[in-house]
Design a protein around this motif. Structure first.
Motif, PDB file in Angstrom:
ATOM      1  N   ASN A  41       0.668  -1.171   0.054  1.00 59.64           N
ATOM      2  CA  ASN A  41      -0.014   0.078   0.054  1.00 59.64           C
ATOM      3  C   ASN A  41       0.694   1.356  -0.135  1.00 59.64           C
ATOM      4  OD1 ASN A  41       0.855   0.331   2.596  1.00 59.64           O
ATOM      5  ND2 ASN A  41      -1.228  -0.263   3.549  1.00 59.64           N
ATOM      6  N   LEU A  44       7.906   0.985  -1.517  1.00 60.86           N
ATOM      7  CA  LEU A  44       8.469   0.035  -2.570  1.00 60.86           C
ATOM      8  C   LEU A  44       7.426  -0.992  -2.876  1.00 60.86           C
ATOM      9  CD1 LEU A  44      12.106  -0.240  -0.879  1.00 60.86           C
ATOM     10  CD2 LEU A  44      11.685   0.375  -3.375  1.00 60.86           C
ATOM     11  N   SER A  64      -1.775  -5.786   3.589  1.00 61.10           N
ATOM     12  CA  SER A  64      -0.795  -5.286   5.023  1.00 61.10           C
ATOM     13  C   SER A  64      -1.793  -5.184   6.025  1.00 61.10           C
ATOM     14  CB  SER A  64      -0.538  -3.695   4.588  1.00 61.10           C
ATOM     15  OG  SER A  64      -1.505  -2.931   4.817  1.00 61.10           O
ATOM     16  N   ARG A  65      -1.502  -4.465   7.146  1.00 62.12           N
ATOM     17  CA  ARG A  65      -2.099  -4.593   8.303  1.00 62.12           C
ATOM     18  C   ARG A  65      -3.427  -3.748   8.311  1.00 62.12           C
ATOM     19  NH1 ARG A  65       2.747  -2.134  11.746  1.00 62.12           N
ATOM     20  NH2 ARG A  65       2.562  -0.934   9.932  1.00 62.12           N
ATOM     21  N   ARG A  69      -5.819   1.455   4.128  1.00 61.86           N
ATOM     22  CA  ARG A  69      -4.749   1.822   3.383  1.00 61.86           C
ATOM     23  C   ARG A  69      -4.489   1.108   2.003  1.00 61.86           C
ATOM     24  NH1 ARG A  69      -2.524   2.804   8.633  1.00 61.86           N
ATOM     25  NH2 ARG A  69      -1.440   0.883   8.825  1.00 61.86           N
ATOM     26  N   LEU A  95       1.955  -9.282  10.039  1.00 63.63           N
ATOM     27  CA  LEU A  95       3.057 -10.351  10.193  1.00 63.63           C
ATOM     28  C   LEU A  95       3.415 -10.138  11.563  1.00 63.63           C
ATOM     29  CD1 LEU A  95       5.045  -9.399   6.872  1.00 63.63           C
ATOM     30  CD2 LEU A  95       3.961 -11.669   7.539  1.00 63.63           C
ATOM     31  N   ASN A 121       7.378  -8.153   0.470  1.00 63.81           N
ATOM     32  CA  ASN A 121       8.045  -6.950   0.674  1.00 63.81           C
ATOM     33  C   ASN A 121       8.033  -6.205   2.081  1.00 63.81           C
ATOM     34  OD1 ASN A 121       8.793  -3.712  -0.230  1.00 63.81           O
ATOM     35  ND2 ASN A 121       6.599  -4.006   0.332  1.00 63.81           N
ATOM     36  N   TYR A 218      18.193  -3.917  12.419  1.00 64.96           N
ATOM     37  CA  TYR A 218      17.512  -4.068  11.033  1.00 64.96           C
ATOM     38  C   TYR A 218      18.484  -4.783  10.005  1.00 64.96           C
ATOM     39  CZ  TYR A 218      15.838  -2.346   6.584  1.00 64.96           C
ATOM     40  OH  TYR A 218      15.205  -2.328   5.452  1.00 64.96           O
ATOM     41  N   LYS A 222      17.861  -8.385   7.912  1.00 66.20           N
ATOM     42  CA  LYS A 222      17.967  -8.504   6.497  1.00 66.20           C
ATOM     43  C   LYS A 222      18.967  -9.612   5.993  1.00 66.20           C
ATOM     44  CE  LYS A 222      14.728  -6.052   5.709  1.00 66.20           C
ATOM     45  NZ  LYS A 222      13.553  -6.492   4.829  1.00 66.20           N
ATOM     46  N   CYS A 253      15.590   3.507  -1.095  1.00 67.26           N
ATOM     47  CA  CYS A 253      14.645   4.473  -1.482  1.00 67.26           C
ATOM     48  C   CYS A 253      13.884   5.157  -0.807  1.00 67.26           C
ATOM     49  CB  CYS A 253      13.927   3.300  -2.282  1.00 67.26           C
ATOM     50  SG  CYS A 253      14.856   2.260  -3.502  1.00 67.26           S
ATOM     51  N   SER A 255      10.693   6.107   0.981  1.00 67.22           N
ATOM     52  CA  SER A 255       9.540   5.351   1.733  1.00 67.22           C
ATOM     53  C   SER A 255       9.386   5.930   2.991  1.00 67.22           C
ATOM     54  CB  SER A 255       9.994   3.931   1.549  1.00 67.22           C
ATOM     55  OG  SER A 255      10.722   3.444   2.582  1.00 67.22           O
ATOM     56  N   ARG A 258      11.896   4.854   7.210  1.00 69.32           N
ATOM     57  CA  ARG A 258      12.882   5.650   8.144  1.00 69.32           C
ATOM     58  C   ARG A 258      12.079   6.567   9.009  1.00 69.32           C
ATOM     59  NH1 ARG A 258      15.017   5.199   3.300  1.00 69.32           N
ATOM     60  NH2 ARG A 258      16.535   3.545   3.288  1.00 69.32           N
TER      61      ARG A 258
HETATM   62  N1  LIG Z   1      13.233   1.845   1.435  1.00 73.19           N
HETATM   63  C1  LIG Z   1      14.650   1.519   1.417  1.00 73.19           C
HETATM   64  O1  LIG Z   1      15.585   2.237   1.384  1.00 73.19           O
HETATM   65  C2  LIG Z   1      14.752   0.238   1.655  1.00 73.19           C
HETATM   66  C3  LIG Z   1      15.985  -0.372   1.452  1.00 73.19           C
HETATM   67  C4  LIG Z   1      16.358  -1.829   1.385  1.00 73.19           C
HETATM   68  C5  LIG Z   1      15.329  -2.634   1.765  1.00 73.19           C
HETATM   69  N2  LIG Z   1      14.161  -2.119   2.037  1.00 73.19           N
HETATM   70  C6  LIG Z   1      13.083  -2.939   2.282  1.00 73.19           C
HETATM   71  O2  LIG Z   1      11.897  -2.860   1.434  1.00 73.19           O
HETATM   72  C7  LIG Z   1      10.877  -3.344   2.036  1.00 73.19           C
HETATM   73  C8  LIG Z   1       9.437  -2.331   1.949  1.00 73.19           C
HETATM   74  O3  LIG Z   1      10.146  -1.071   2.670  1.00 73.19           O
HETATM   75  P1  LIG Z   1       9.567   0.376   2.449  1.00 73.19           P
HETATM   76  O4  LIG Z   1      10.861   1.231   2.410  1.00 73.19           O
HETATM   77  O5  LIG Z   1       8.781   0.425   1.098  1.00 73.19           O
HETATM   78  O6  LIG Z   1       8.896   0.701   3.705  1.00 73.19           O
HETATM   79  P2  LIG Z   1       7.315   1.400   4.069  1.00 73.19           P
HETATM   80  O7  LIG Z   1       7.167   2.542   3.285  1.00 73.19           O
HETATM   81  O8  LIG Z   1       7.443   1.459   5.816  1.00 73.19           O
HETATM   82  O9  LIG Z   1       6.324   0.290   3.788  1.00 73.19           O
HETATM   83  C9  LIG Z   1       6.339  -0.641   4.707  1.00 73.19           C
HETATM   84  C10 LIG Z   1       4.868  -1.797   4.235  1.00 73.19           C
HETATM   85  O10 LIG Z   1       5.021  -2.797   5.009  1.00 73.19           O
HETATM   86  C11 LIG Z   1       3.642  -2.874   5.699  1.00 73.19           C
HETATM   87  N3  LIG Z   1       3.894  -3.494   7.021  1.00 73.19           N
HETATM   88  C12 LIG Z   1       4.453  -2.968   8.170  1.00 73.19           C
HETATM   89  N4  LIG Z   1       4.454  -3.645   9.245  1.00 73.19           N
HETATM   90  C13 LIG Z   1       3.509  -4.692   8.889  1.00 73.19           C
HETATM   91  C14 LIG Z   1       3.278  -6.006   9.245  1.00 73.19           C
HETATM   92  N5  LIG Z   1       3.449  -6.096  10.860  1.00 73.19           N
HETATM   93  N6  LIG Z   1       2.372  -6.687   8.585  1.00 73.19           N
HETATM   94  C15 LIG Z   1       2.163  -6.591   7.127  1.00 73.19           C
HETATM   95  N7  LIG Z   1       2.613  -5.388   6.563  1.00 73.19           N
HETATM   96  C16 LIG Z   1       3.385  -4.648   7.508  1.00 73.19           C
HETATM   97  C17 LIG Z   1       3.173  -1.401   5.872  1.00 73.19           C
HETATM   98  O11 LIG Z   1       1.634  -1.255   5.406  1.00 73.19           O
HETATM   99  P3  LIG Z   1       0.899  -1.173   7.142  1.00 73.19           P
HETATM  100  O12 LIG Z   1       1.399   0.033   7.696  1.00 73.19           O
HETATM  101  O13 LIG Z   1      -0.713  -0.935   6.397  1.00 73.19           O
HETATM  102  O14 LIG Z   1       0.801  -2.572   7.587  1.00 73.19           O
HETATM  103  C18 LIG Z   1       3.871  -0.799   4.446  1.00 73.19           C
HETATM  104  O15 LIG Z   1       2.988  -1.121   3.345  1.00 73.19           O
HETATM  105  C19 LIG Z   1      11.133  -3.717   3.475  1.00 73.19           C
HETATM  106  O16 LIG Z   1      11.199  -5.023   3.638  1.00 73.19           O
HETATM  107  C20 LIG Z   1      12.410  -2.976   3.729  1.00 73.19           C
HETATM  108  O17 LIG Z   1      13.186  -3.651   4.736  1.00 73.19           O
HETATM  109  C21 LIG Z   1      13.775  -0.808   1.871  1.00 73.19           C
END
Ligand SMILES: NC(=O)c1ccc[n+]([C@@H]2O[C@H](COP(=O)([O-])OP(=O)(O)OC[C@H]3O[C@@H](n4cnc5c(N)ncnc54)[C@H](OP(=O)(O)O)[C@@H]3O)[C@@H](O)[C@H]2O)c1
Length: 342
Positions: A41, A44, A64-65, A69, A95, A121, A218, A222, A253, A255, A258
């Motif tokens: 939602n 990424l 997602s949760r 959203r 999760l 993801n 974190y 990973k 990226c 998002s 952080r």
């Molecule tokens: N952004 C970066 O720079 C980066 C770099 C390397 C890897 N990653 C990885 O990419 C993935 C996506 O991250 P993002 O940066 O896009 O973060 P984000 O914008 O915070 O998105 C996280 C997503 O996960 C969902 N989520 C969080 N807790 C959850 C739970 N307990 N159960 C189910 N869904 C849950 C959130 O939706 P709800 O709040 O609605 O649950 C949201 O859609 C992550 O695994 C992250 O570690 C990110």
């Protein structure tokens, strides 16, 4: 058999890659395919959803949760990709709860439709200096990024395997049903201090005294993502050649991940980060292209994992982690589902 080579990825190499890496999204027609994106939602995950919509995936499932959203994101897909004619469904997945994760998998397994792609993801970064446990009694990052993502993978592999037996859509002929675990380049920098703890690894990861700081946790989580991709790749659905599992790094990226670090730090990161669209090209690549089982995808190509992961200590830690995961899963009342997959 040649020994697998790991690699170090220095901060300088990261900066170089971040500034100069160039890769494009694979050009593939996903008509007839169904793609699930957990955490689809925002950030990424939503960028991956848009890639799948541009590739005409017939059905996209956002989980997602928050159903609210997810529904908002599902509607936005048609605004952001006006040519999209497929279906976007939403499902609740938390999760941080084993019971909710199991229900989610059971509902998907009961669904009559196919499931060709899973981008696992959804993930979190802990709040600075905050050791928080879930209702199941595990440190939250460990459960969300580690344990529940692994459980979901095991419980959904049979669905991917069943889909492999269905008709192959014309536009994406060589593609196998694929599960991509979203990892990160930060796995290269993890010192994984808990790997040296005597006794249970998961107990050590769940011990507040062994929670070094949010950043280290974190990074460790990973490494666990990479472990999960490599262990799931050893299961029969994958070794039989029907299904593919890998892990993938999107790169740094924009998002909400952080936001926990406060608005100023989050703003600085987002100012220098890639767009989520660019990072999510890696997800389209890892989930549609013929990679090696268990491979790690970075900058849209297979890339060696960290030297720790392939070291004797890393291999031992991976095996120990997986065995302990399965011991936990065996206590969750899903024996018949586990037996189907293992
Ligand atoms: N952004 C970066 O720079 C980066 C770099 C390397 C890897 N990653 C990885 O990419 C993935 C996506 O991250 P993002 O940066 O896009 O973060 P984000 O914008 O915070 O998105 C996280 C997503 O996960 C969902 N989520 C969080 N807790 C959850 C739970 N307990 N159960 C189910 N869904 C849950 C959130 O939706 P709800 O709040 O609605 O649950 C949201 O859609 C992550 O695994 C992250 O570690 C990110």
């Amino acid at each position: 058999m040649t020994e697998e080579q790991g690699q170090n990825y220095s901060p300088l190499a990261f900066i170089w890659g971040h500034l100069f890496a160039s890769f494009s999204a694979p050009d593939i027609d996903l008509t007839g395919r169904t793609a699930l994106v957990t955490g689809g939602n925002g950030g990424l995950g939503y960028a991956a959803v848009l890639h799948f919509a541009r590739c005409n995936a017939s059905r996209i499932i956002i989980a997602s949760r928050s159903l609210t959203r997810c529904q908002a994101a599902a509607q936005k897909v048609y605004e952001d990709v006006p040519s999209y004619r497929g279906v976007v469904d939403v499902m609740e997945l938390d999760l941080s709860s084993f019971a909710n994760t199991i229900k989610f998998c059971q509902d998907l397994n009961a669904d009559k439709g196919r499931l060709d792609i899973i981008v696992a993801n959804a993930g979190i970064q802990p709040k600075p200096e905050t050791f928080k446990q879930t209702g199941d009694g595990y440190e939250e990052t460990l459960q969300v990024n580690g344990l529940a993502t692994a459980l979901m993978g095991v419980l959904l592999l049979p669905k991917l395997e069943e889909t492999a037996g269905r008709e192959v859509p014309a536009g994406s002929k060589g593609m196998k049903p694929t599960l991509s675990i979203v990892a990160s380049e930060v796995h290269y920098w993890s010192k994984f201090p808990q790997a040296n703890a005597p006794g249970s690894l998961i107990d050590a990861l769940n011990d507040p005294a062994q929670f070094v700081d949010f950043n280290e946790r974190y990074q460790v989580s990973k490494v666990l993502s990479v472990f999960i991709g490599r262990e799931l790749a050893k299961l029969p659905a994958v070794t039989s050649g029907k299904v593919l599992v890998n892990s993938v790094n999107p790169g740094m990226c924009q998002s909400a991940i952080r936001d926990n670090m406060g608005p100023v730090i989050a703003w600085i990161f987002n100012a220098i980060a890639w767009s989520a669209e660019k990072g999510a090209r890696n997800f389209l690549y890892s989930s549609t292209q013929p990679t090696m089982p268990g491979a790690f995808i970075h900058h849209c190509r297979e890339t060696p994992v960290s030297t720790f992961v392939v070291s004797p200590k890393g291999r031992e830690t991976q095996e120990k982690y997986w065995k302990e995961c399965l011991d936990i899963f065996r206590k969750l009342g899903v024996d018949s589902e586990l037996d189907r997959a293992l």
